[in-house]
Design a protein around this motif. Sequence first.
Motif, PDB file in Angstrom:
ATOM      1  N   ARG A 406       1.915  -4.611  -3.756  1.00 17.41           N
ATOM      2  CA  ARG A 406       0.741  -4.023  -3.104  1.00 17.41           C
ATOM      3  C   ARG A 406      -0.503  -4.146  -3.983  1.00 17.41           C
ATOM      4  O   ARG A 406      -1.613  -4.361  -3.468  1.00 17.41           O
ATOM      5  CB  ARG A 406       1.027  -2.565  -2.744  1.00 17.41           C
ATOM      6  CG  ARG A 406       2.032  -2.444  -1.604  1.00 17.41           C
ATOM      7  CD  ARG A 406       2.575  -1.051  -1.422  1.00 17.41           C
ATOM      8  NE  ARG A 406       3.628  -1.041  -0.411  1.00 17.41           N
ATOM      9  CZ  ARG A 406       4.421  -0.016  -0.170  1.00 17.41           C
ATOM     10  NH1 ARG A 406       4.278   1.108  -0.864  1.00 17.41           N
ATOM     11  NH2 ARG A 406       5.353  -0.086   0.763  1.00 17.41           N
ATOM     12  N   LEU A 410      -3.678  -6.265  -2.850  1.00 12.51           N
ATOM     13  CA  LEU A 410      -4.988  -5.625  -2.805  1.00 12.51           C
ATOM     14  C   LEU A 410      -6.003  -6.410  -3.625  1.00 12.51           C
ATOM     15  O   LEU A 410      -7.145  -6.640  -3.182  1.00 12.51           O
ATOM     16  CB  LEU A 410      -4.886  -4.191  -3.316  1.00 12.51           C
ATOM     17  CG  LEU A 410      -6.170  -3.371  -3.309  1.00 12.51           C
ATOM     18  CD1 LEU A 410      -6.733  -3.268  -1.891  1.00 12.51           C
ATOM     19  CD2 LEU A 410      -5.916  -1.979  -3.885  1.00 12.51           C
ATOM     20  N   ALA A 438      -9.485   2.062  -0.752  1.00  7.59           N
ATOM     21  CA  ALA A 438      -8.581   0.914  -0.795  1.00  7.59           C
ATOM     22  C   ALA A 438      -7.285   1.264  -1.510  1.00  7.59           C
ATOM     23  O   ALA A 438      -6.188   0.901  -1.070  1.00  7.59           O
ATOM     24  CB  ALA A 438      -9.268  -0.265  -1.479  1.00  7.59           C
ATOM     25  N   LEU A 439      -7.406   1.993  -2.621  1.00  5.68           N
ATOM     26  CA  LEU A 439      -6.210   2.423  -3.343  1.00  5.68           C
ATOM     27  C   LEU A 439      -5.368   3.365  -2.494  1.00  5.68           C
ATOM     28  O   LEU A 439      -4.138   3.293  -2.481  1.00  5.68           O
ATOM     29  CB  LEU A 439      -6.604   3.106  -4.656  1.00  5.68           C
ATOM     30  CG  LEU A 439      -7.156   2.189  -5.749  1.00  5.68           C
ATOM     31  CD1 LEU A 439      -7.651   3.004  -6.924  1.00  5.68           C
ATOM     32  CD2 LEU A 439      -6.087   1.194  -6.204  1.00  5.68           C
ATOM     33  N   GLY A 441      -5.124   3.397   0.725  1.00  5.91           N
ATOM     34  CA  GLY A 441      -4.431   2.636   1.755  1.00  5.91           C
ATOM     35  C   GLY A 441      -3.283   1.809   1.214  1.00  5.91           C
ATOM     36  O   GLY A 441      -2.275   1.621   1.889  1.00  5.91           O
ATOM     37  N   ALA A 442      -3.400   1.331  -0.018  1.00  5.81           N
ATOM     38  CA  ALA A 442      -2.392   0.424  -0.568  1.00  5.81           C
ATOM     39  C   ALA A 442      -1.346   1.114  -1.427  1.00  5.81           C
ATOM     40  O   ALA A 442      -0.158   0.783  -1.372  1.00  5.81           O
ATOM     41  CB  ALA A 442      -3.070  -0.668  -1.394  1.00  5.81           C
ATOM     42  N   PRO A 447      -2.735   6.118  -7.873  1.00  4.39           N
ATOM     43  CA  PRO A 447      -2.025   4.841  -7.774  1.00  4.39           C
ATOM     44  C   PRO A 447      -0.916   4.694  -8.797  1.00  4.39           C
ATOM     45  O   PRO A 447      -1.038   5.096  -9.953  1.00  4.39           O
ATOM     46  CB  PRO A 447      -3.138   3.803  -7.998  1.00  4.39           C
ATOM     47  CG  PRO A 447      -4.208   4.541  -8.722  1.00  4.39           C
ATOM     48  CD  PRO A 447      -4.157   5.941  -8.202  1.00  4.39           C
ATOM     49  N   PRO A 471       1.007   5.636  -0.466  1.00  5.84           N
ATOM     50  CA  PRO A 471      -0.055   5.087   0.385  1.00  5.84           C
ATOM     51  C   PRO A 471      -0.045   5.781   1.741  1.00  5.84           C
ATOM     52  O   PRO A 471       0.927   6.444   2.110  1.00  5.84           O
ATOM     53  CB  PRO A 471       0.332   3.614   0.512  1.00  5.84           C
ATOM     54  CG  PRO A 471       1.806   3.586   0.286  1.00  5.84           C
ATOM     55  CD  PRO A 471       2.084   4.667  -0.711  1.00  5.84           C
ATOM     56  N   GLY A 514     -12.873   0.150   2.713  1.00  4.70           N
ATOM     57  CA  GLY A 514     -11.857   0.246   1.669  1.00  4.70           C
ATOM     58  C   GLY A 514     -10.494   0.591   2.231  1.00  4.70           C
ATOM     59  O   GLY A 514      -9.471   0.018   1.831  1.00  4.70           O
ATOM     60  N   GLY A 518      -7.175  -1.664   1.915  1.00  4.42           N
ATOM     61  CA  GLY A 518      -5.937  -1.143   1.341  1.00  4.42           C
ATOM     62  C   GLY A 518      -4.779  -1.218   2.317  1.00  4.42           C
ATOM     63  O   GLY A 518      -3.649  -1.575   1.936  1.00  4.42           O
ATOM     64  N   GLN A 519      -5.061  -0.895   3.569  1.00  5.78           N
ATOM     65  CA  GLN A 519      -3.972  -0.957   4.547  1.00  5.78           C
ATOM     66  C   GLN A 519      -3.552  -2.392   4.811  1.00  5.78           C
ATOM     67  O   GLN A 519      -2.373  -2.660   5.075  1.00  5.78           O
ATOM     68  CB  GLN A 519      -4.383  -0.271   5.842  1.00  5.78           C
ATOM     69  CG  GLN A 519      -3.214  -0.081   6.811  1.00  5.78           C
ATOM     70  CD  GLN A 519      -3.237   1.243   7.527  1.00  5.78           C
ATOM     71  OE1 GLN A 519      -4.303   1.751   7.829  1.00  5.78           O
ATOM     72  NE2 GLN A 519      -2.068   1.793   7.801  1.00  5.78           N
ATOM     73  N   TYR A 522      -1.063  -3.107   2.183  1.00  7.10           N
ATOM     74  CA  TYR A 522       0.198  -2.433   2.513  1.00  7.10           C
ATOM     75  C   TYR A 522       0.961  -3.226   3.573  1.00  7.10           C
ATOM     76  O   TYR A 522       2.181  -3.416   3.477  1.00  7.10           O
ATOM     77  CB  TYR A 522      -0.098  -1.013   2.992  1.00  7.10           C
ATOM     78  CG  TYR A 522       1.117  -0.248   3.452  1.00  7.10           C
ATOM     79  CD1 TYR A 522       1.844   0.548   2.570  1.00  7.10           C
ATOM     80  CD2 TYR A 522       1.539  -0.301   4.778  1.00  7.10           C
ATOM     81  CE1 TYR A 522       2.952   1.258   2.991  1.00  7.10           C
ATOM     82  CE2 TYR A 522       2.647   0.407   5.211  1.00  7.10           C
ATOM     83  CZ  TYR A 522       3.349   1.181   4.318  1.00  7.10           C
ATOM     84  OH  TYR A 522       4.458   1.883   4.730  1.00  7.10           O
TER      85      TYR A 522
END
Length: 565
Positions: A406, A410, A438-439, A441-442, A447, A471, A514, A518-519, A522
């Motif tokens: 991930r 990303l 973004a973080l 989502g991922a 993180p 996530p 973002g 991120g998604q 994922y």
Amino acid sequence: MKKSRLATVVGFSVFAFASTASAGPTQQGPSFLAPEHADGSDTLVLDLRDDLSEAERDALAAEIGVPLVDASPHVTDDGQVFLTHAGAAQRAAIQEKLRGDARVEAVEPLVAFDALFTPDDPRFAEQWHLSRVGAESAWNRATGTGVVVAVIDTGVACADDAGFTKGTDLQGTPCVAGWNFVTDDDKPWDDHGHGSHVAGTIAQTTNNGVGTAGLAFGATLMPVKVLAKNGSGSNAQVADGIRWAADHGAQVINLSLGGPFPSSVVGNAVKYAQKKGVLVVAAAGNSGRSVGYPAGFPASSRSVLRIATTALHGSRRGARGRDRGTGRSGASADGLQRRPRKIMASPHVAGAAALLISQGVTAPDAVKARLYDTARPKDDPKLFGAGILDAGAAVGRTAMLHDVVRALALAFLGIGLARWIHQKRGTFVKAGPWVGAALFGAAGLVPFVHALGLPGMAGPAARIVDLLGRPLGDMDLVSDVSFHKFALLALPLPTIAAFLFAFQAKSLRPIIGGLALGQAAYLVSMVLFREQAFFLGTTILTALASAGTVACLWIARVALDEKTA
């Protein structure tokens, strides 16, 4: 098997049957598990086609000349398992008549399934078996939160009810509603002890200063009683128990029981559970010799994950141990009585499976593959199969793969999107709120927290950190894994909703962009791993995740484009 023992096992209640020569319709009848009654040695179990109507069942009963009695009359969603009681000669004729009948999936004698005994040691320092499977390292990354494990056994000491008491070291372990197929009611409490031993190995309350630890101590137990006070039950009860658990939300089914002969009725129930997305774990036995059933079904059927016991130094046969505790009022067996048993192999694997499922590896085949791939190999595959369970390695590899893939996805998608915007607009995407989104989502708001080993700590703080370390697509795993099969958070629905309802607010566009980026990362991992169960199947999920990746990237481009921001 001795006839007197089968009488205790089966306890076929006295049926007010008419002459066996006369036909009779389907009967609801009393529970067939009253040990003081008929021996049941001439009883057949009929597993009928699930879509068979009552009229068709009555016609079948008329054809064979004996009534069909529902094995569990107060349960309506346990399949179509019925019993017949006939003399030896008539029983053989019935089996021959029904062989190949399209209305009957299986017909076989009612036989006994027995508990396979093993111990639970009194203190964690003495639980060498947990250390051996890497429990400590596994707990740094997963505890089984959100996973329901069905213990199909002698019951579980899950409640203070009807003279029974909740186990002294199960006080902090959640239990969902279960069923008692011995007395055919909703009180699946343990009057023997074996089932609570099994349950304790899987999810005993841990870090509470009492007794011992459970491998997946964050999991939830589902007690399903199919074995009577003497530790025995029938193939009909076991089959009904498996189907019931599969229909009521179990993600893992543990079967620390077995019989010497293959049962098609039980085999069909196991296949039914597998089709429902449930992983079935069964004990191979403690003898070190022949494998009992249902664990003995061919590995090619892929329906059962069969587990054998090893001793302290890795020999095939079980080790001797002791466990301890107290039972209140003499009516509750909480799995802590002091007596010699053998180490419970099957519930260790069921617990390890729960750990993996809580990480998002929810497809049964993916769970099995990860356990096989990380097992420690032994010299003789005929005795040890894939090797010795290493839950720590399985959980650690899963966390590493998720985090690394991930993160790389990303970084790759983020850099690619930034370059595209720069080439088109001549400007760079400004770092800001979109990075945090973004973080999230991922990989989660914190993180890679699972790689740091924080969620294994005790108390509410562990749950909070575990939640923050996931996530968006995995957050539903913390509360109830059963929701995850719908992928409501894993697919880009939250991102699309944010885009539709919040895009007009310019200040929120970086966050939307973002989150979408991120998604997308994922979803890339979902496509690559193909390890998530989905109610419409893995192929459809992969197609939806691929399309979702494209949709998220488009949303991210629009939201992060300086011209629209």
